[in-house]
Design an enzyme around this catalytic site. Structure first.
Site, short mmCIF file in Angstrom:
data_model
loop_
_atom_site.label_atom_id
_atom_site.label_comp_id
_atom_site.label_asym_id
_atom_site.label_seq_id
_atom_site.Cartn_x
_atom_site.Cartn_y
_atom_site.Cartn_z
N CYS A 193 -4.17 6.00 -5.50
CA CYS A 193 -3.68 4.64 -5.27
C CYS A 193 -2.25 4.49 -5.80
O CYS A 193 -2.02 4.44 -7.02
CB CYS A 193 -4.60 3.59 -5.90
N CYS A 229 0.86 -1.18 0.00
CA CYS A 229 0.00 0.00 0.00
C CYS A 229 0.90 1.24 0.00
O CYS A 229 1.61 1.49 0.98
CB CYS A 229 -0.88 -0.01 1.25
#
Ligand code: PYC
Length: 318
Positions: free
Chosen positions: A242, A92
């Protein structure tokens, strides 16, 4: 007496609108070894952290957790295991950017490059003098091009499959218009697409599940090159552009000859927040993506788990 810890220290931040809750202290000890080995132990020993810290009534479903660990790799400042409402994430980058700002907030690091061990490899995160963070991600690549899947109600959809630290199906020009007002339609479309990929047996390399779907459309303004909408495992969309998804996009652009080495790609999120990316080619055809974004610490607290609280471990655990 509950077998769960009663007090857990966390620091909250958001990166371009996407929240990260870093667990600083009080979590179960997952022992030694690599982050990948500890990640496997998380499911048994620390899985309660997901509903307890991220779910209602304390958190909310879009929160991403980051368990701060000591790394056994000498030149890494720390290790990290990311988790969300549905399970463990491979990686992430919005969370990595949030983690770096969290460590700066605590006075543990200053500007410069810092190596962080993750379950998918070491990333290099640079805290820039202007407060932004640039992450040099793990090698990323387009695995398959123009893969067609039949989506009931929509017909054939075509997209690329790429690795950017997570597995993505990247689609351009299908589905509802990419606007914030269309979030529920976009969520429905991308979740249906994720399901259709699974039903059709379409995977990443070695049968890996594609657990992120990324839609692309025209940029909202001159500050970016494209806008995206990213659906994550667990049914929540990424409020940021993202970072692993931007890495997957950079890999696809490079593979199709649409982005020169070092050229800047500005990826807008559905909120209009922007990550700046560039790709450095590797000899084996993959790229090292560099993703720059900004995060802000917006909370620091001690979570209290009262053994008498029926929702102390989250509503899902009650
Ligand atoms: O920024 O890589 C990212 C990410 C993955 C899931 C949510 N954010």
């Amino acid at each position: 007496m509950s077998r769960y810890p009663h007090r857990i220290s966390v620091i909250d931040s958001h990166t371009g609108g996407e929240p990260t809750r870093v667990v600083m202290a009080g979590a179960p000890d997952l022992g030694g070894g690599t982050m990948e080995q500890r990640r496997l132990r998380f499911t048994g020993d620390a899985d309660f952290l997901r509903p307890a810290l991220l779910g209602e009534p304390r958190g909310f479903e879009a929160m991403v957790g980051a368990l701060l660990c000591e790394s056994e790799i000498q030149d890494c400042i720390c290790g990290v295991i990311f988790f969300n409402n549905s399970g463990l994430l491979n990686s992430c980058l919005h969370g990595t950017i949030g983690l770096i700002k969290t460590l700066e907030f605590k006075g543990r690091i200053s500007a410069g490059e810092h190596r962080i061990e993750t379950p998918v490899g070491i990333v290099r995160a640079t805290l820039n003098p202007d407060g932004s963070v640039t992450v040099a991600n793990v090698p990323s690549y387009r695995y398959r091009e123009a893969v067609v899947v039949e989506l009931p109600g929509w017909g054939e959809v075509r997209g690329d499959i790429a690795w950017g630290g997570n597995w993505f199906y990247l689609v351009e020009g299908y589905g509802p218009e990419l606007t914030l007002g269309n979030v529920s339609g976009l969520s429905e479309f991308t979740l249906a697409l994720m399901n259709a990929l699974e039903v059709a047996g379409i995977t990443g390399e070695d049968g890996a599940r594609i657990d992120h779907v990324e839609l692309f459309g025209p940029p909202p303004d001159q500050d970016s090159d494209s806008r995206n909408f990213v659906m994550c495992p667990g049914g929540q969309y990424d409020r940021s552009p993202c970072g692993t998804g931007t890495s997957a996009k950079l890999a696809c652009l490079h593979a199709s000859g649409k982005l020169e080495a070092g050229a800047i790609w500005r990826q807008s999120s559905i909120l209009g927040t922007v990550f700046e990316g560039r790709a450095e080619p590797l000899e084996d055809g993959r790229v090292t993506p560099f993703v720059t974004g900004r995060a802000w610490v917006n909370g620091e607290c001690e979570i209290v788990i009262d053994p008498d609280d029926p929702f102390g471990l989250g509503i899902a655990q009650a």
